[in-house]
Structure formats: structure tokens, C-alpha cells
Design a protein around this motif. Structure first.
Motif, PDB file in Angstrom:
ATOM      1  N   SER A 219       0.823  -1.202   0.000  1.00 24.69           N
ATOM      2  CA  SER A 219       0.000   0.000   0.000  1.00 24.69           C
ATOM      3  C   SER A 219       0.863   1.260   0.000  1.00 24.69           C
ATOM      4  O   SER A 219       0.505   2.257  -0.613  1.00 24.69           O
ATOM      5  CB  SER A 219      -0.954  -0.061   1.178  1.00 24.69           C
ATOM      6  N   LEU A 220       2.037   1.199   0.651  1.00 24.04           N
ATOM      7  CA  LEU A 220       2.941   2.355   0.625  1.00 24.04           C
ATOM      8  C   LEU A 220       3.361   2.653  -0.805  1.00 24.04           C
ATOM      9  O   LEU A 220       3.254   3.796  -1.272  1.00 24.04           O
ATOM     10  CB  LEU A 220       4.179   2.090   1.497  1.00 24.04           C
TER      11      LEU A 220
ATOM     12  N   TRP B 241       0.706   4.313  -2.853  1.00 29.04           N
ATOM     13  CA  TRP B 241       0.575   5.752  -2.625  1.00 29.04           C
ATOM     14  C   TRP B 241       1.719   6.536  -3.266  1.00 29.04           C
ATOM     15  O   TRP B 241       1.508   7.606  -3.840  1.00 29.04           O
ATOM     16  CB  TRP B 241       0.505   6.044  -1.114  1.00 29.04           C
ATOM     17  N   LEU B 242       2.931   5.974  -3.160  1.00 25.33           N
ATOM     18  CA  LEU B 242       4.076   6.669  -3.775  1.00 25.33           C
ATOM     19  C   LEU B 242       3.894   6.732  -5.296  1.00 25.33           C
ATOM     20  O   LEU B 242       4.155   7.769  -5.916  1.00 25.33           O
ATOM     21  CB  LEU B 242       5.394   5.960  -3.426  1.00 25.33           C
TER      22      LEU B 242
ATOM     23  N   MET C 136       1.458   9.358  -6.216  1.00 24.56           N
ATOM     24  CA  MET C 136       2.072  10.700  -6.146  1.00 24.56           C
ATOM     25  C   MET C 136       2.901  10.977  -7.403  1.00 24.56           C
ATOM     26  O   MET C 136       2.878  12.081  -7.953  1.00 24.56           O
ATOM     27  CB  MET C 136       2.949  10.826  -4.889  1.00 24.56           C
ATOM     28  N   VAL C 137       3.603   9.955  -7.873  1.00 20.55           N
ATOM     29  CA  VAL C 137       4.411  10.119  -9.096  1.00 20.55           C
ATOM     30  C   VAL C 137       3.484  10.344 -10.292  1.00 20.55           C
ATOM     31  O   VAL C 137       3.751  11.208 -11.143  1.00 20.55           O
ATOM     32  CB  VAL C 137       5.318   8.878  -9.314  1.00 20.55           C
TER      33      VAL C 137
ATOM     34  N   ILE D 255       0.415  11.621 -10.306  1.00 22.82           N
ATOM     35  CA  ILE D 255      -0.159  12.989 -10.222  1.00 22.82           C
ATOM     36  C   ILE D 255       0.875  14.001 -10.718  1.00 22.82           C
ATOM     37  O   ILE D 255       0.575  14.899 -11.508  1.00 22.82           O
ATOM     38  CB  ILE D 255      -0.600  13.308  -8.775  1.00 22.82           C
ATOM     39  N   SER D 256       2.104  13.837 -10.261  1.00 24.34           N
ATOM     40  CA  SER D 256       3.176  14.757 -10.657  1.00 24.34           C
ATOM     41  C   SER D 256       3.410  14.713 -12.164  1.00 24.34           C
ATOM     42  O   SER D 256       3.591  15.757 -12.810  1.00 24.34           O
ATOM     43  CB  SER D 256       4.476  14.400  -9.928  1.00 24.34           C
TER      44      SER D 256
ATOM     45  N   SER E 160      12.812  10.411  -8.487  1.00 26.81           N
ATOM     46  CA  SER E 160      12.123  10.489  -7.196  1.00 26.81           C
ATOM     47  C   SER E 160      12.145   9.141  -6.477  1.00 26.81           C
ATOM     48  O   SER E 160      12.544   9.061  -5.316  1.00 26.81           O
ATOM     49  CB  SER E 160      10.697  10.993  -7.379  1.00 26.81           C
ATOM     50  N   LEU E 161      11.803   8.067  -7.215  1.00 27.78           N
ATOM     51  CA  LEU E 161      11.791   6.750  -6.558  1.00 27.78           C
ATOM     52  C   LEU E 161      13.213   6.285  -6.221  1.00 27.78           C
ATOM     53  O   LEU E 161      13.444   5.699  -5.167  1.00 27.78           O
ATOM     54  CB  LEU E 161      11.086   5.721  -7.447  1.00 27.78           C
TER      55      LEU E 161
ATOM     56  N   TYR F 177      14.469   8.241  -3.241  1.00 31.98           N
ATOM     57  CA  TYR F 177      13.772   7.772  -2.046  1.00 31.98           C
ATOM     58  C   TYR F 177      14.319   6.415  -1.606  1.00 31.98           C
ATOM     59  O   TYR F 177      14.577   6.197  -0.420  1.00 31.98           O
ATOM     60  CB  TYR F 177      12.263   7.669  -2.315  1.00 31.98           C
TER      61      TYR F 177
ATOM     62  N   ALA G 288       5.809   0.518   8.664  1.00 31.14           N
ATOM     63  CA  ALA G 288       4.619   0.775   7.859  1.00 31.14           C
ATOM     64  C   ALA G 288       3.478  -0.092   8.357  1.00 31.14           C
ATOM     65  O   ALA G 288       2.348   0.328   8.463  1.00 31.14           O
ATOM     66  CB  ALA G 288       4.915   0.499   6.399  1.00 31.14           C
TER      67      ALA G 288
END
Lengths: 643, 390
Positions: free
Chosen positions: B3-4, B7-8, B11-12, B14-15, B108-109, B112, B125
């Protein structure tokens, strides 16, 4: 999982800051409009992700998520919610995140409110601001990650530094950072002009309001810090020449010079070299301040978080910023030639003297702050530079600056004559002399006399100037009123600072129950000490009745607190008024049931902060002058025509 | 974990959508180029110069010179304005857009992944998603303690969890391990003493009292330890010592601490056990009568001044009845004014003060009586109330 999302949001902000540099730069190089226009949306998205990141961290504090190291180190369940929220910027990692957030907010403000700036110029500016953001976000992620998890989650967190559990500290750092970071905007304007090779009127005109707003915030931030130190530290002082205070004062002095230099460059096209160097110095000194606080080379109440590795990162960043800017400056120096002449007696000369004195004052502070550190780091011994040095060097430089400040606005641009100025100021000088003789009758303290003289000098000249301008045709601008207010603010500050220093009374006393001490006609009666407890601390509360001419003025209750983590704190009790403050600080319990108390009588101390507020308001008034709006409207009209 | 990463990835995505949207739909320019900007500013500067002349801020002699300088500056600026290539709204090539999106996603990934601690987040988590039950915690704690048998904090937590699960023997064993590893931990000593007392039918004797004493030697101001020490003293029949310890504990607790009322009630109970006089409390009520009510026509009216329980039966707890002609402006209600000997004022807590103006002076409110009530007050604060009757 929310914490990981906050961390990732920060990473995304970094990537967007990188894209904000690369894509619009590529667009400008290849003359591709679609790419160069990306600077704004990329910035907005960067801002959005930083807000997400900041909100996640704040939420972690509110819900006591002690799996986050930063939260566990700076908060606990007993901390009131408002301090849990402000604890976000209570230590290093969070305050850096706040810095990044404010930088992004300033950049967004520039992108939204600079509609009158040509797109090409705005894109260049946003690229520079993006580059600074990249530096700070890298710093955050590589050396100061606020989202670091703990493997073993503690049941309870530590304590937020009790000094920071205070209303003043909720707003002081954001205001100061608004000022510090705000100086990045004029810096970005200058650098974009140097990169483009166009040091023109557009840059000068539009960087001035931003500089004024940043200067207003910086002033307000410093004033808040001084006010906080006064009531929270329990020493009764308002300025200590602490190296970290100096770190914020140096950019303020340079920003003050920049505001004045910009006005000449903007109106008369002169002082461009000065203006460029001051804009670069202002932001560089802001970074230096960060380096001084965060590197661990300073020890003061502000250095609550320090790490040499972080210091090294900022030092490298600082060297890149200063070095890169100065190389650009040297490269474009020929573009700043000015053939605009002015005589030794002119407004330009007055502002030049003012700038030289302000920069000299900054250098004196710089020397006093950094010289001991330099000696220490070279192994040449330790020396201590404190108030005696700063008072002896700084004040004599500032006195002529204050004298010139009052006369400068009367001088004509380019050329003036002593006869005309003398004729204009004859009345003021008679007034100053008369009032000075009245002051002579009231006091024989030479420092107070000097302060009163300077106060009368500035206020009288400002009022005469105001009356003269109101009698002329046309309504004076907001910038003019702003200047008058800021100059009067300096006068008010000077008077308050000198009178409180010279006539303030401090007494360290051992007092037993119902013992009375008389200070300046005020009788302080010690009525004993009570025990008390609160949400996250307990302690002793002294009770001191204050009488004046037989009437009770107030009851002061100074506190000595012991926080749950064992940290002690002194909380002074103050009876404030514009005329004087009565200040009591509770010391230790002595062997025979008596207590040590520190009692202060502080005349006119409130004027110090009132003066600062006047300066801030003056700057804001000038920033919102009509002339900036007029051209904005014209720009809109032009745009309509083009369409 | 799944699930983490969902979500990540979101976010990518959407960006990326944001980026691609503005690549293909760029923001409009304000069509205000540098040349126009400098010309407009040059004109404005000239207008300002003329205003300066009107306001006598520049000498007439140098006015023309200054005007020429503005013109020259503008000429230089226009000359400096490089013929920048015409900005075209040519579409961004597909490969560049793709490269930007790939850069966004991979960087980004990748960054991270590089910054993420190698093992911790998986567990964390999971922890964040669902708080474990006490039984689960016990299992996890035991597993943890097999690997880290010297973690005294974890042994203490296990002791507490087992105590909550009513496994007193297990709890005592866990606390004993914690004690052997660190006997200076006040909170553990207090918990351990409580657990022992529970196993002894709530008797704070023997080892329990020794542990409490040890806790107080380490921190004489620990409220929990003081509370238990008071219980030890009660067990030993040392009521004075007990009262002393509880009063100290009370002074260390915040006003809104949940244990405060418990301690206060225990102190009252203690006083009753000792047959001592209860601490007496009082309520001072200041009554401000309007000028009209001070007139002669009201002088024989009665003021019924009393307090009643904030909740429950509405009858007065303590009362004074005075005629206006005898009223000084203030009454003090004490135990002597209590209506019932078995329910004294000092035994009450939350009350409301009432002032009733009555012509008859009857106990029950009559038509035409005037009545004013205070907010809820606590008798044990010895409150002073101000009420106004108009």
C-alpha cells in the motif's frame, strides 16, 4: 505510512526544483516557449509537495508519533498542542523544512504577483530561485531528514527546549526566516540580470518592492527575537551582541543599505555596482547566518542543534553562491558603467555616505563576530569579543549615519547648494537647539543627551519635511510616508535603547517574607513563594506586590519552573507600560527561607520594539507604493492591446 | 509495503500528469517584453522627474541634464536588449516529454530508495497501519526479548502488558528481569510494587513496600511513588505519614490531572477514618443590589442566599436568609449554614450559588420573586461569587 509519504513528498519537491531549473533553462536556450513557460507550474508543484511534507511532519507532532526521531527528540505527550505545532521548527531539521517552505512561498509570490515582469525575465528569476531550492532540499534530505524513523519506538518523547515553549518563539522564527529567505528574491533578480547581461530599469524597479517586504519581515523578526529574549531569558536585556543575533543583524544592515541604494539606481541610474554587490551580500550573509547557527561553531541559546557535517554542506553551498555570483559580477562589470554625474552636495551623495556607513557598521559587526572564530580555528588562541567592542566601534559609525539620514531627504537630486539647504533647515536647527537646551536642563547624562539630541534631530526634520511636502502640489506617495515612518522608528528606537541602558536599574537581592525594597519610588514587597504545577512542568511561583505612592500597582508572580524532563526555566514577571517596565525574576531559595530575586526598573524599554514596528510598517508602506501598481495597470492595458 | 508503494506511485502519477499537462498546454505569456517594459519605465521615470521638479526636488539647471540621462539610459538599455530568438510555441518533442516523465519517476523513486533505511520501514509501515492487540504485543515483545534479553525497558513493557492481561505471575517475572537489569527505573519500581501488591490481595507490605521506598530514594517527587507510599503507610497504620505523602503527591499533580480527585477523596476518607474534623470550606457570595432595590419599599423583603448541588436534587446545601435592611452586601456560607447535618457544605464539590429576593421569605419560590444564579463553582476552591440583582 504517512511519514513515508511526507518523506517522499520532500523528494518529489527536490525533483520538481531540479526540473524547474533544467526545463525552463533548456527552453530559454532553445527559444522554446512551451519549455520556458514551465518554470511557474513546476514551482507551484514543488511548493505543493513541500506543504504536504510540512503538514505530515506537523501531524506527526500532534498525534505524538514517536517513531519519528525528530518528534521523539522534541516533543512529548504532555506538551500543549500549540507547542507541539511550533515544535516543528523547534530544532534543526524542522526549521530547515520551514526555510524550504518559506523559500518556495516567496518564489510562488514572485510568480503570481510579477505579472508586469516580462515572461523571459520572470523565468530567469524562477530558475535562480529553483537552484537555491535544490541546494536547500538536498541539504535537508542528505543531512537533516526530519522524517527519520526510530527502530525502537519510545513510549514517551523528550522535551521541547523549554525556552522555545513560548508564544514569542512560535512567530519569531517564521518572521525571521521570511526576512532571511526574502533576501533570496533581490539576489535572484540581480543574478538573472547578470546572466542575461541586462542590468536595466526593469530589474531595478521590480526588485525594490520585494526587497522592502523582505526587509520589513527581517526587521520584525529581529524585533520579535529581542522582545522574546527580554521576557523569556530572565536577564532583562534586549540585545546581547550574541553571535547569532549578529548573524541576523548583518543581513539587516546590508538590506537597509540595499533599499536605499536601489532607490538611487532606480531613479537616477547610479550606484549599480553598489546595488548588485549589496544584493549578493545580503543573501550571502543570510546563508552565513545559517552556517554560523547550524555548523556548531557557535555556542549560544540559539545553537540548539548543530552538526559539523551540516556546517560543511552549508559552507560549500555558501562558497558556491558567493563565488558564482562574484564571478558573474566580474564578467558583467562593464555593463554597470554609469555616466550619471552628481555633485558632492546632492541626495545621491547623502545616500552614498549612508551606504558606506551602513556597510562599515556591518563590517565592524562581521569582524567582531568572526575574528574570534578565525583565531580559534587557526589555533592562535581564544579571545572574547563582547558588548564593549561592539558599543565602542558600532555606535560611533552609526551616529553620523543617523545625522545624515535626517538631512538627506531635504537634498535635491544631482546638485544642491549649502545656501538653499541652510535656508530650508534654519527653522529645524533652531528648534533642535532650543529643545536640546530643554533636555540639558532635564539630564546631565551625556549618552542620554546625545540620544535625545538625535531623537529631536530626526523627528523634527521628519516633521518639517512632512509639512513642506504636504504644502506642495500633489499628494505625497506612500513611499514618502513609509520613509518618514521608518526614520521616526529609528529615532524612537534610539531613545528607548539609550534611556533604558543608562537609567535602567537592576538589583540582585536576598529577600525574606514581607521584606520591602524601594526602586525609583516603587516599593516591591516580597509576599512569599507558592508551589504550583502545570501540564508539563511544576515549580515555584514568587509573589511580589508593587506599590507606588501608597497605591498598589500590581502583583508580580515570577516563576521558577522544573520541566518533566528536569530542565529548569526562569519565567520573569513583567508589569509593562510605555513609560517603564517593572521586571522581577525569581532566583534560588536560600538557606534561611529567604529567596534571591532580581528586580529591574526599565524606563522607555517598550520604545525599542515600537521603533522596530515603525520601521517594519514604513517598509511595507513603501513596498505598496502606487507607482508599482500604476505600471502594473499599464502592463495590463498593453497586454489587452497586444491581444 | 504494497500500500505504501501504491501511494508513492500515485504521487508520481499525479506529478507526471501535472508536468505533461503544462508541457502541452503552456501558460500564456503576458506579451510584455523587456523592450516595452524598459520603455514604459523610461516614460514613468521622466514623469517622476517632472514631478520632482514641481516639488523642488531637483534644480531647474540640472533637470534637462537628468532628463537626457534618462533618455540615454533607455537607449543603452534598448541597445543591450539582445535580439533574443523569437519565442516560438513549437511543440515539445515526444521524446523530451517522455524523458522528463522518466526523469521525474526514476529520480524520485531512486532518491527515495537511496535515502530509505534498509529494513525498518517495512515493520513500521505495518505498525502504522494497524495497532497490534495486547496479545500480539506480548508475542512480538517475547520474540524481541529473545534477541535482546538485556533491554530492561522491553521487560518492563512486557510486565505491564501481562499485568493488563491478568497474567500476574508472568508480569512479576518480567518485572523482576527488568529490575535485575536496571533497578533505578522509578516507573518500573512503581509498576512492579503495584503488581506485587495485587498478588498479595492489595497489601502493600514486604517487597512491595521495599520497592516503593527504593523509588522514592531515587526520586522523592515522583507522584506515583508517593501515592503508593501513602498506601504502604495506611497498611502500617501510619495515617499521618500517609496524609503527608498524599498531600505532597497532590501538590505535584496538575490541576486537571485525572488522579487528582481520587487523591482528594482518599484524603477526605482518611480524615474520616481518623475521626478528625473534616477540612471546612466556605463560599463567599457578594450580592450587588440595584439602586431601586435599595429603596425603602424593599427594606423588609428577604434575600435567600444559598448554594445547591450542580447536579441531582435541587434543595439547598447551605442557606442564609436576611432582610434587605440588615444586609451588608456579602454573606459567607459555611458548614454552620448547612441545611442537613448529614450533608455538610464541605462534603459537596460542584455547586451553584443562588440569590432569591422574596417578599414573603417562603422556602419555595413564589410568583414575583427575583432569582439570580451563578455558574458552577467548586466548594473546595473556597470560591468568592459576585451576583447582581436588579
Amino acid at each position: 505510512m504517512l511519514i513515508e509519504i511526507g518523506h517522499f513528498a520532500l523528494v518529489l519537491a527536490l525533483v520538481f526544483a531540479m526540473l524547474q531549473v533544467f526545463l525552463p533553462a533548456l527552453g530559454l536556450i532553445r527559444a522554446n516557449f512551451s519549455l520556458s513557460q514551465l518554470s511557474r507550474p513546476l514551482l507551484w508543484m514543488q511548493f505543493f509537495w513541500i506543504i504536504v511534507s510540512f503538514a505530515v511532519l506537523m501531524n506527526a507532532f500532534i498525534v505524538d508519533d514517536f517513531s519519528v526521531k525528530y518528534v521523539a527528540n522534541n516533543s512529548n505527550t504532555e506538551l500543549p498542542t500549540i507547542f507541539k505545532m511550533s515544535a516543528v521548527w523547534g530544532a534543526h531539521e524542522g526549521s530547515l523544512l520551514l526555510w524550504a517552505l518559506i523559500l518556495a512561498a516567496w518564489s510562488v509570490a514572485v510568480s503570481v504577483f510579477s505579472k508586469r515582469l516580462p515572461a523571459e525575465v520572470l523565468n530567469h528569476i524562477l530558475i535562480i530561485l529553483g537552484l537555491i531550492s535544490v541546494g536547500f532540499l538536498l541539504f535537508l534530505l542528505l543531512t537533516s531528514n526530519p522524517f527519520e524513523r526510530l527502530e525502537n519506538i519510545p513510549l514517551q518523547g523528550r522535551e521541547l527546549n523549554p525556552l522555545l515553549q513560548d508564544f514569542g518563539l512560535i512567530i519569531h522564527p517564521p518572521m525571521l526566516y521570511m526576512g532571511y529567505v526574502g533576501l533570496a528574491v533581490p539576489f535572484a533578480f540581480v543574478l538573472s540580470s547578470l546572466v542575461r547581461g541586462q542590468l536595466d530599469s526593469t530589474w531595478l524597479r521590480w526588485s525594490r518592492p520585494w526587497t522592502l517586504v523582505a526587509w520589513a519581515f527581517l526587521t520584525f523578526g529581529i524585533v520579535l527575537g529581542s522582545w522574546w529574549a527580554y521576557y523569556e531569558l530572565g536577564w532583562g536585556g534586549w540585545w546581547f551582541w550574541d553571535p547569532v543575533e549578529n548573524a541576523s543583524f548583518m543581513p539587516w544592515l546590508v538590506a537597509t543599505a540595499l533599499v536605499h541604494s536601489l532607490s538611487v539606481s532606480e531613479k537616477r541610474g547610479a550606484f549599480k555596482h553598489w546595488t548588485v554587490l549589496l544584493a549578493i551580500s545580503g543573501f550571502s550573509l543570510s546563508l552565513l547566518g545559517t552556517f554560523l547557527v547550524r555548523s556548531g561553531i557557535l555556542t549560544s541559546v540559539h545553537s540548539f542543534a548543530s552538526d559539523p557535517e551540516r556546517g560543511l554542506f552549508i559552507l560549500i553551498f555558501l562558497m558556491m553562491v558567493i563565488g558564482g555570483s562574484l564571478i558573474l559580477y566580474a564578467w558583467r562589470a562593464t555593463l554597470m558603467r554609469s555616466s550619471n554625474k552628481f555633485s558632492p552636495l546632492s541626495r545621491e551623495s547623502g545616500l552614498l555616505i549612508n551606504n558606506i556607513l551602513l556597510v562599515a557598521a556591518m563590517l565592524s559587526v562581521f569582524l567582531g563576530t568572526l575574528y574570534p572564530l578565525l583565531l580559534d580555528s587557526l589555533g592562535l588562541g581564544k579571545i572574547s569579543v563582547g558588548a564593549p567592542y561592539f558599543d565602542a566601534v558600532f555606535i560611533p559609525i552609526m551616529i553620523p549615519a543617523v545625522l545624515v539620514m535626517a538631512i538627506g531627504p531635504f537634498l535635491r537630486w544631482k546638485k544642491d547648494t549649502t545656501q538653499r539647504v541652510g535656508r530650508l533647515l534654519k527653522g529645524s536647527w533652531i528648534g533642535v537647539t532650543a529643545l536640546f537646551f530643554v533636555a540639558l536642563y532635564l539630564t546631565d547624562n551625556i549618552f542620554v543627551l546625545l540620544a535625545v539630541l538625535l531623537f529631536i534631530w530626526i523627528v523634527l526634520h521628519s516633521l518639517v519635511l512632512l509639512v513642506q511636502r504636504l504644502q506642495q502640489k500633489g499628494k505625497p506617495s506612500a513611499a514618502f510616508f513609509g520613509m518618514i515612518l521608518a526614520h521616526i522608528g529609528i529615532a524612537v528606537f534610539l531613545l528607548g535603547a539609550t534611556v533604558t541602558t543608562q537609567y535602567g536599574i537592576e538589583k540582585d537581592l536576598k529577600m525574606t517574607l514581607n521584606e520591602t525594597v524601594d526602586i525609583k519610588g516603587y516599593k516591591f514587597i516580597f509576599k512569599g513563594v507558592d508551589n504550583f504545577s502545570s501540564q508539563n512542568y511544576r515549580g515555584h511561583k514568587g509573589v511580589v506586590d508593587v506599590m507606588y505612592q501608597g497605591n498598589k500597582v500590581t502583583t508580580l508572580k515570577p516563576e521558577k519552573r522544573q520541566y518533566v524532563t528536569g530542565m529548569p526555566m526562569t519565567e520573569a514577571a513583567i508589569d509593562p507600560s510605555l513609560y517603564r517596565d517593572l521586571y522581577v525574576s525569581l532566583g534560588e531559595e536560600l538557606d534561611d527561607k529567604s529567596w534571591s530575586l532580581r528586580i529591574y526598573y526599565k524606563p522607555l524599554i517598550r520604545l525599542i520594539w515600537l521603533g522596530g514596528i515603525f520601521i517594519s510598517l514604513g517598509a511595507l508602506l513603501a513596498a505598496f507604493d502606487r507607482r508599482y501598481k500604476l505600471l502594473s495597470q499599464r502592463a495590463v492595458v498593453n497586454r489587452r492591446r497586444v491581444r | 509495503m504494497m500500500s505504501l508503494y501504491f501511494w508513492l506511485s500515485l504521487m508520481v502519477v499525479i506529478s507526471s500528469i501535472w508536468l505533461v499537462w503544462f508541457i502541452y498546454r503552456p501558460l500564456k505569456s503576458n506579451a510584455f517584453n523587456l523592450e516595452k517594459s524598459n520603455i514604459a519605465l523610461g516614460k514613468q521615470k521622466q514623469a517622476e522627474l517632472e514631478r520632482d521638479l514641481q516639488q523642488n526636488l531637483i534644480d531647474e539647471e540640472v533637470f534637462k541634464q537628468a532628463k537626457d540621462e534618462i533618455t540615454q539610459t533607455l537607449a543603452i538599455e534598448l541597445n543591450q536588449t539582445t535580439d533574443s530568438p523569437v519565442n516560438t510555441q513549437q511543440p515539445v518533442s515526444l521524446w523530451l516529454s517522455g524523458l522528463a516523465v522518466v526523469f521525474l519517476s526514476v529520480t524520485s523513486l531512486g532518491v527515495y530508495q537511496f535515502l530509505m533505511p534498509k529494513d525498518a520501514p517495512v515493520v513500521q509501515a505495518k505498525q502504522a497501519v494497524q495497532a497490534p492487540s495486547l496479545e500480539q504485543s506480548t508475542v512480538e515483545l517475547k520474540q524481541y526479548l529473545e534477541k535482546n534479553p538485556n533491554d530492561f525497558g522491553a521487560w518492563q513493557t512486557l510486565g505491564l502488558v501481562l499485568f493488563e492481561l491478568d497474567d500476574i505471575d508472568g508480569s512479576l517475572k518480567a518485572y523482576e528481569r527488568s529490575y535485575q537489569l536496571n533497578s533505578k527505573n522509578v516507573s518500573m519500581l512503581v509498576e512492579y510494587a503495584s503488581a506485587i501488591a495485587t498478588s498479595q490481595n492489595d497489601q502493600f507490605t514486604g517487597r512491595a513496600s521495599t520497592l516503593v521506598r527504593e523509588a522514592l530514594e531515587i526520586n522523592p517527587d515522583a507522584p506515583d511513588a508517593l501515592y503508593l507510599a501513602g498506601l504502604v503507610a495506611v497498611n502500617a497504620g501510619q495515617f499521618d505519614l500517609s496524609r503527608q505523602l498524599w498531600k505532597k503527591a497532590l501538590s505535584l499533580l496538575t490541576q486537571d490531572h485525572p488522579d487528582r480527585p481520587i487523591l482528594e477523596d482518599m484524603l477526605v476518607e482518611l480524615a474520616q477514618i481518623q475521626g478528625e474534623a473534616m477540612p471546612e470550606y466556605q463560599v463567599v457570595i457578594n450580592v450587588d443590589l440595584s439602586d431601586r432595590l435599595r429603596q425603602d419599599e424593599f427594606k423588609n423583603h428577604y434575600l435567600m442566599i444559598y448554594v445547591k448541588a450542580a447536579q441531582g436534587r435541587p434543595m439547598p446545601v447551605a442557606i442564609q436568609k436576611i432582610q434587605i435592611k440588615d444586609f451588608t452586601g456579602m454573606v459567607t456560607l459555611t458548614d454552620k449554614n448547612s441545611v442537613m447535618p448529614s450533608r455538610k457544605l464541605s462534603q459537596s464539590r460542584q455547586v451553584i450559588a443562588v440569590v432569591r429576593l422574596s417578599q414573603s421569605g417562603a422556602a419555595v419560590r413564589q410568583t414575583g420573586d427575583m432569582q439570580v444564579l451563578s455558574k458552577v463553582i467548586d466548594v473546595r476552591d473556597n470560591p468568592i461569587v459576585h451576583l447582581q440583582v436588579e
